[in-house]
Design a protein around this motif. Sequence first.
Motif, PDB file in Angstrom:
ATOM      1  N   GLU A 257       0.391  -1.256   0.190  1.00  0.00           N
ATOM      2  CA  GLU A 257       0.023   0.223  -0.229  1.00  0.00           C
ATOM      3  C   GLU A 257       0.797   1.474  -0.259  1.00  0.00           C
ATOM      4  O   GLU A 257       2.241   1.418   0.315  1.00  0.00           O
TER       5      GLU A 257
ATOM      6  N   SER B 140      -0.138   5.517   0.998  1.00  0.00           N
ATOM      7  CA  SER B 140      -0.915   6.000   1.002  1.00  0.00           C
ATOM      8  C   SER B 140      -0.543   7.320   0.792  1.00  0.00           C
ATOM      9  O   SER B 140       1.165   8.154   1.150  1.00  0.00           O
ATOM     10  N   GLN B 141      -1.275   8.604   1.232  1.00  0.00           N
ATOM     11  CA  GLN B 141      -1.112  10.285   1.184  1.00  0.00           C
ATOM     12  C   GLN B 141      -0.655  10.621  -0.595  1.00  0.00           C
ATOM     13  O   GLN B 141       0.527  11.179  -0.427  1.00  0.00           O
TER      14      GLN B 141
ATOM     15  N   THR C 123      -4.916   6.458  -2.188  1.00  0.00           N
ATOM     16  CA  THR C 123      -4.262   6.095  -1.282  1.00  0.00           C
ATOM     17  C   THR C 123      -4.151   4.259  -2.800  1.00  0.00           C
ATOM     18  O   THR C 123      -5.247   4.252  -3.182  1.00  0.00           O
TER      19      THR C 123
ATOM     20  N   PHE D  74      -3.683   1.311  -3.220  1.00  0.00           N
ATOM     21  CA  PHE D  74      -3.827  -1.099  -2.579  1.00  0.00           C
ATOM     22  C   PHE D  74      -2.563  -1.385  -4.081  1.00  0.00           C
ATOM     23  O   PHE D  74      -3.782  -0.857  -5.076  1.00  0.00           O
TER      24      PHE D  74
ATOM     25  N   CYS E 199      -7.030   2.317  -6.535  1.00  0.00           N
ATOM     26  CA  CYS E 199      -6.902   4.123  -5.590  1.00  0.00           C
ATOM     27  C   CYS E 199      -8.025   3.938  -4.725  1.00  0.00           C
ATOM     28  O   CYS E 199      -9.772   3.564  -5.329  1.00  0.00           O
TER      29      CYS E 199
ATOM     30  N   ARG F 233      -9.701   7.430   0.624  1.00  0.00           N
ATOM     31  CA  ARG F 233      -9.509   7.174   1.724  1.00  0.00           C
ATOM     32  C   ARG F 233      -8.317   6.331   2.162  1.00  0.00           C
ATOM     33  O   ARG F 233      -8.104   5.235   1.809  1.00  0.00           O
ATOM     34  N   HIS F 234      -7.796   5.516   3.841  1.00  0.00           N
ATOM     35  CA  HIS F 234      -7.086   4.798   3.892  1.00  0.00           C
ATOM     36  C   HIS F 234      -7.554   4.263   5.459  1.00  0.00           C
ATOM     37  O   HIS F 234      -6.811   4.588   6.370  1.00  0.00           O
ATOM     38  N   ARG F 235      -8.322   3.295   5.225  1.00  0.00           N
ATOM     39  CA  ARG F 235      -9.041   2.903   6.446  1.00  0.00           C
ATOM     40  C   ARG F 235      -8.847   1.369   5.771  1.00  0.00           C
ATOM     41  O   ARG F 235      -8.855   0.840   4.834  1.00  0.00           O
TER      42      ARG F 235
ATOM     43  N   GLU G  16     -11.593   0.868   2.790  1.00  0.00           N
ATOM     44  CA  GLU G  16     -10.558  -0.184   1.930  1.00  0.00           C
ATOM     45  C   GLU G  16      -9.900  -1.303   1.550  1.00  0.00           C
ATOM     46  O   GLU G  16      -9.892  -1.821   0.064  1.00  0.00           O
ATOM     47  N   PHE G  17      -8.830  -1.340   2.714  1.00  0.00           N
ATOM     48  CA  PHE G  17      -8.123  -2.495   2.048  1.00  0.00           C
ATOM     49  C   PHE G  17      -9.047  -3.995   1.696  1.00  0.00           C
ATOM     50  O   PHE G  17      -8.734  -4.635   0.963  1.00  0.00           O
TER      51      PHE G  17
END
Length: 140
Positions: free
Chosen positions: A62, A64-65, A97, A99, A113, A116-118, A121-122
């Motif tokens: 992953e 992020s940002q 983000t 993955f 993409c 958010r990154h939680r 989402e994964f």
Amino acid sequence: MAQVVGVSPATVQRIWSARGLKPHLVKTFKLSNDRSFEEKLIDVVGLYLNPPDQAVVLCVDEKSQIQALDRIQPSLPMEKGRAGTMTHDYKRHGTTTLFAALDVLTGTVIGRCFPRHRNTEFLKFLRTIDREVPKELQVL
């Protein structure tokens, strides 16, 4: 170094460049203190080197940002006698983000993409993997 050896700084730079020397760069690493690290490492590398039949081995990561940027104007393509061009200014569209899962055998990448990154989402990304990998293959 140049003063000690009695040559110019430019000479030192040329010698270093010619031999690919970069003494200002430092590479570091850190070993795990997990008592079963070696066994886990052997298991993982073994999967990559000798994947089971009827299975796909994915390496998931992953990032992020990531800044989502767009150029103000379209880039101009490369033409004979002129390099491709693009404007120096851009428009911000927030962050995203990424993955990604790499199939180590074929080099195929499954990526998505999300804004958010939680864990939500994964989990969506894991469902994407499940949809894209053929049903007859087990995911490892």
